[in-house]
Scaffold this active site. Sequence first.
Site, PDB file in Angstrom:
ATOM      1  N   VAL A  71       0.839  -1.204   0.000  1.00 31.28           N
ATOM      2  CA  VAL A  71       0.000   0.000   0.000  1.00 31.28           C
ATOM      3  C   VAL A  71       0.874   1.255   0.000  1.00 31.28           C
ATOM      4  O   VAL A  71       0.567   2.231  -0.687  1.00 31.28           O
ATOM      5  CB  VAL A  71      -0.960  -0.002   1.217  1.00 31.28           C
ATOM      6  CG1 VAL A  71      -1.754   1.302   1.286  1.00 31.28           C
ATOM      7  CG2 VAL A  71      -1.906  -1.196   1.157  1.00 31.28           C
ATOM      8  N   CYS A  72       1.956   1.223   0.758  1.00 30.14           N
ATOM      9  CA  CYS A  72       2.793   2.412   0.941  1.00 30.14           C
ATOM     10  C   CYS A  72       3.243   3.087  -0.365  1.00 30.14           C
ATOM     11  O   CYS A  72       3.123   4.304  -0.491  1.00 30.14           O
ATOM     12  CB  CYS A  72       4.004   2.089   1.810  1.00 30.14           C
ATOM     13  SG  CYS A  72       3.571   1.592   3.485  1.00 30.14           S
ATOM     14  N   PRO A  73       3.747   2.337  -1.351  1.00 33.14           N
ATOM     15  CA  PRO A  73       4.214   3.035  -2.546  1.00 33.14           C
ATOM     16  C   PRO A  73       3.095   3.750  -3.297  1.00 33.14           C
ATOM     17  O   PRO A  73       3.342   4.761  -3.951  1.00 33.14           O
ATOM     18  CB  PRO A  73       4.859   1.943  -3.397  1.00 33.14           C
ATOM     19  CG  PRO A  73       4.309   0.663  -2.890  1.00 33.14           C
ATOM     20  CD  PRO A  73       3.992   0.894  -1.437  1.00 33.14           C
TER      21      PRO A  73
END
Length: 180
Positions: free
Chosen positions: A51-53
């Site tokens: 999810v982070c990128p």
Amino acid sequence: MAERMVGKQAPRFEMEAIMPNKETKKVSLEENMKNGKWTVLFFYPMDFTFVCPTEITALSDRYEEFEDLDAEVIGVSTDTVHTHLAWINTSREDNGLGELNYPLAADTNHRVSRDYGVLIEEEGIALRGLFIINPEGEMMYQVVFHNNIGRDADETLRVLQALQTGGLCPANWKPGQKTL
């Protein structure tokens, strides 16, 4: 019991970060305040996740809009600057970040994550937290949520613009609309 942060002075921080030019440099709230900048500080759990990128690159792709609003964006995790650099040096197609337009800071001692109330102590990682701090160092906005959900760049920009009006913004207010 958790203490309220909004309306109070934000915890001061200084951290090593990978800058957009891929150099390592310190970033701090004091520096942003000295330069009369708003600070959009966001925490994310870990580098090389799924999810982070998506949110980190979404904010980077909109960075000029933050810059136009006199805001500095700083991303933070408990990973090292070396891990940040490796992730930036990995292409977006390979689940990396590629080029970024703002710094990624390393909170390796967990002090800043703890000060901002986002540290999951038993895991040593941060929850997703977003904090908007005015140029005087006052915490104007905070939201902390589960790590399975990414941030919305449009909403972050909308909230920053609403805060900068200095007025009362009704529900669903959009930039350019009247305040109350």
